[in-house]
Design an enzyme around this catalytic site. Structure first.
Site, PDB file in Angstrom:
ATOM      1  N   TYR A  65     -14.926 -23.597   2.855  1.00 53.78           N
ATOM      2  CA  TYR A  65     -15.597 -24.711   2.164  1.00 53.78           C
ATOM      3  C   TYR A  65     -16.009 -25.820   3.134  1.00 53.78           C
ATOM      4  O   TYR A  65     -17.159 -26.290   3.102  1.00 53.78           O
ATOM      5  CB  TYR A  65     -14.618 -25.240   1.121  1.00 53.78           C
ATOM      6  CG  TYR A  65     -15.075 -26.356   0.231  1.00 53.78           C
ATOM      7  CD1 TYR A  65     -15.973 -26.121  -0.812  1.00 53.78           C
ATOM      8  CD2 TYR A  65     -14.564 -27.650   0.380  1.00 53.78           C
ATOM      9  CE1 TYR A  65     -16.348 -27.150  -1.674  1.00 53.78           C
ATOM     10  CE2 TYR A  65     -14.938 -28.673  -0.479  1.00 53.78           C
ATOM     11  CZ  TYR A  65     -15.828 -28.424  -1.504  1.00 53.78           C
ATOM     12  OH  TYR A  65     -16.203 -29.430  -2.365  1.00 53.78           O
ATOM     13  N   SER A 112     -18.654 -33.565   0.512  1.00 51.41           N
ATOM     14  CA  SER A 112     -17.218 -33.736   0.264  1.00 51.41           C
ATOM     15  C   SER A 112     -16.551 -34.344   1.482  1.00 51.41           C
ATOM     16  O   SER A 112     -17.004 -34.126   2.622  1.00 51.41           O
ATOM     17  CB  SER A 112     -16.573 -32.374  -0.025  1.00 51.41           C
ATOM     18  OG  SER A 112     -15.164 -32.495  -0.073  1.00 51.41           O
TER      19      SER A 112
HETATM   20  N1  LIG Z   1     -14.014 -32.023  -7.867  1.00 51.51           N
HETATM   21  C1  LIG Z   1     -13.755 -32.530  -6.668  1.00 51.51           C
HETATM   22  O1  LIG Z   1     -12.664 -33.025  -6.388  1.00 51.51           O
HETATM   23  C2  LIG Z   1     -14.828 -32.518  -5.610  1.00 51.51           C
HETATM   24  C3  LIG Z   1     -14.553 -33.181  -4.418  1.00 51.51           C
HETATM   25  C4  LIG Z   1     -15.523 -33.200  -3.427  1.00 51.51           C
HETATM   26  C5  LIG Z   1     -16.749 -32.587  -3.657  1.00 51.51           C
HETATM   27  N2  LIG Z   1     -16.982 -31.934  -4.827  1.00 51.51           N
HETATM   28  C6  LIG Z   1     -18.287 -31.297  -5.000  1.00 51.51           C
HETATM   29  O2  LIG Z   1     -18.889 -31.771  -6.201  1.00 51.51           O
HETATM   30  C7  LIG Z   1     -19.818 -30.790  -6.666  1.00 51.51           C
HETATM   31  C8  LIG Z   1     -19.577 -30.567  -8.156  1.00 51.51           C
HETATM   32  O3  LIG Z   1     -18.324 -29.929  -8.298  1.00 51.51           O
HETATM   33  P1  LIG Z   1     -17.350 -30.210  -9.525  1.00 51.51           P
HETATM   34  O4  LIG Z   1     -16.073 -30.663  -8.953  1.00 51.51           O
HETATM   35  O5  LIG Z   1     -18.020 -31.014 -10.551  1.00 51.51           O
HETATM   36  O6  LIG Z   1     -17.089 -28.718  -9.993  1.00 51.51           O
HETATM   37  P2  LIG Z   1     -17.633 -27.825 -11.182  1.00 51.51           P
HETATM   38  O7  LIG Z   1     -17.364 -28.484 -12.470  1.00 51.51           O
HETATM   39  O8  LIG Z   1     -17.084 -26.474 -10.918  1.00 51.51           O
HETATM   40  O9  LIG Z   1     -19.222 -27.836 -10.957  1.00 51.51           O
HETATM   41  C9  LIG Z   1     -19.881 -26.990 -10.077  1.00 51.51           C
HETATM   42  C10 LIG Z   1     -21.278 -26.779 -10.620  1.00 51.51           C
HETATM   43  O10 LIG Z   1     -21.979 -25.944  -9.700  1.00 51.51           O
HETATM   44  C11 LIG Z   1     -22.694 -24.986 -10.459  1.00 51.51           C
HETATM   45  N3  LIG Z   1     -22.981 -23.830  -9.621  1.00 51.51           N
HETATM   46  C12 LIG Z   1     -22.113 -23.048  -8.943  1.00 51.51           C
HETATM   47  N4  LIG Z   1     -22.776 -22.064  -8.315  1.00 51.51           N
HETATM   48  C13 LIG Z   1     -24.097 -22.255  -8.601  1.00 51.51           C
HETATM   49  C14 LIG Z   1     -25.281 -21.557  -8.259  1.00 51.51           C
HETATM   50  N5  LIG Z   1     -25.251 -20.453  -7.479  1.00 51.51           N
HETATM   51  N6  LIG Z   1     -26.466 -22.026  -8.717  1.00 51.51           N
HETATM   52  C15 LIG Z   1     -26.510 -23.128  -9.518  1.00 51.51           C
HETATM   53  N7  LIG Z   1     -25.420 -23.819  -9.872  1.00 51.51           N
HETATM   54  C16 LIG Z   1     -24.231 -23.376  -9.422  1.00 51.51           C
HETATM   55  C17 LIG Z   1     -21.750 -24.663 -11.624  1.00 51.51           C
HETATM   56  O11 LIG Z   1     -22.462 -24.136 -12.723  1.00 51.51           O
HETATM   57  P3  LIG Z   1     -22.647 -22.587 -13.084  1.00 51.51           P
HETATM   58  O12 LIG Z   1     -21.332 -21.898 -12.865  1.00 51.51           O
HETATM   59  O13 LIG Z   1     -23.097 -22.651 -14.504  1.00 51.51           O
HETATM   60  O14 LIG Z   1     -23.729 -22.103 -12.172  1.00 51.51           O
HETATM   61  C18 LIG Z   1     -21.286 -26.076 -11.964  1.00 51.51           C
HETATM   62  O15 LIG Z   1     -22.226 -26.695 -12.823  1.00 51.51           O
HETATM   63  C19 LIG Z   1     -19.604 -29.548  -5.806  1.00 51.51           C
HETATM   64  O16 LIG Z   1     -20.576 -29.497  -4.800  1.00 51.51           O
HETATM   65  C20 LIG Z   1     -18.235 -29.791  -5.174  1.00 51.51           C
HETATM   66  O17 LIG Z   1     -18.117 -29.130  -3.942  1.00 51.51           O
HETATM   67  C21 LIG Z   1     -16.064 -31.893  -5.820  1.00 51.51           C
END
Ligand SMILES: NC(=O)c1ccc[n+]([C@@H]2O[C@H](COP(=O)([O-])OP(=O)(O)OC[C@H]3O[C@@H](n4cnc5c(N)ncnc54)[C@H](OP(=O)(O)O)[C@@H]3O)[C@@H](O)[C@H]2O)c1
Length: 273
Positions: A173, A160
């Site tokens: 984070y 990120s």
């Molecule tokens: N959205 C943004 O603006 C943004 C910006 C920068 C970086 N990111 C990064 O992008 C990545 C994806 O995030 P997202 O925004 O798409 O959010 P999201 O929809 O909440 O996805 C997060 C994923 O992580 C999984 N997860 C969480 N804990 C886990 C565990 N212990 N074991 C296995 N899977 C786990 C969740 O599935 P389950 O709950 O089913 O396990 C879900 O599939 C993350 O690393 C986040 O930090 C997002």
């Protein structure tokens, strides 16, 4: 000539480009929603064999049901997984590899809760570390030996822009994302000479369940589908550091270079925190 002289040069190595996904095998960890789910959908559309992982087995099953096999698409497989469990990562990796060699593994699992120094929550800081950083370490330990044995393949990590430099609300984070980026940079140095691709992704704001908790207006926010498109384009070009949307991430990259006090002044003014 010494053994070191016979190794491929790091300078000549770039990530092998991944342009045509037909028949390739990918494993997306953190695919039950958001960016991971959008990437898994894009790969299924592009004709890859896709395995999806996350903790929520019911969400994975819904994804599998919505992505059946036909003449152009392969059936999606689901393997539920908690990345905080190293033994489980190894067991699932073994099952994924039993079906064939692996071309790309995407670490997309993530945990985020806004936290400031005025309300430190140590167990939640440990949870951020267990999922965002140690989860990536576990997945790497489970898959990198197989990539080396195959002599090809790619591992990609979603980090990120929050890991670039300290930000308000990022106490739990931000440090895990800084560590994850550093992990990917070092893996690249070690694995590129072996022909293994490594990339790190620095998204800005993407509309997902993870950012739904944010109460402020998120600048330059994009959809998960747009995020997946940006990543597919950069994997095709063999890019190491993927970042999007550029209109936002370039500003944060420039801010990263400012002197400490000027940086803090701008960030506090811009966020109003
Ligand atoms: N959205 C943004 O603006 C943004 C910006 C920068 C970086 N990111 C990064 O992008 C990545 C994806 O995030 P997202 O925004 O798409 O959010 P999201 O929809 O909440 O996805 C997060 C994923 O992580 C999984 N997860 C969480 N804990 C886990 C565990 N212990 N074991 C296995 N899977 C786990 C969740 O599935 P389950 O709950 O089913 O396990 C879900 O599939 C993350 O690393 C986040 O930090 C997002």
């Amino acid at each position: 000539m010494s053994a070191a002289d016979t190794r491929p040069s790091l300078w000549r190595s770039a990530n092998p480009p991944l342009r045509d996904w037909r028949g390739l095998r990918v494993w997306v960890v953190g695919a039950s929603s958001g960016i991971g789910e959008a990437c898994a959908h894009a790969w299924w559309q592009a004709g890859a064999h896709v395995t999806v992982s996350a903790r929520q087995a019911d969400a994975l099953q819904r994804f599998v049901d919505a992505h059946p096999a036909d003449e152009q698409h392969h059936a999606v497989r689901a393997e539920s997984l908690d990345v905080t469990d190293l033994a489980a990562c190894r067991a699932v990796a073994e099952r994924v590899l039993a079906a064939g060699t692996i071309d790309l593994v995407l670490f997309c699992a993530g945990h985020y809760k806004a936290m400031r120094a005025t309300a430190m929550d140590v167990p939640d800081i440990a949870k951020h570390n267990a999922v965002n950083y140690m989860g990536a370490v576990h997945l790497s330990a489970a898959i990198v030996p197989a990539l080396l044995a195959q002599g090809h393949g790619h591992i990609s990590f979603i980090s990120s822009v929050a890991g670039f430099r300290g930000l308000p609300n990022g106490l739990a984070y931000g440090p895990t994302k800084a560590a994850l980026t550093h992990w990917a940079q070092t893996l690249y140095i070690d694995l590129a000479p072996h022909g293994i691709g490594v990339s790190v992704v620095h998204p800005g704001f993407v509309q997902t369940p993870l950012t739904a908790q944010n109460e402020f207006k998120m600048p330059a926010i994009i959809t998960p589908t747009e995020a997946a498109q940006a990543m597919m384009g950069d994997w095709a070009r063999g890019v190491f550091e993927i970042h999007y949307p550029k209109r936002f991430t370039r500003v944060l990259k420039a801010l990263r270079c400012l002197p400490h006090r000027l940086y803090c002044w701008i960030v506090l003014r811009a966020t109003g925190l």
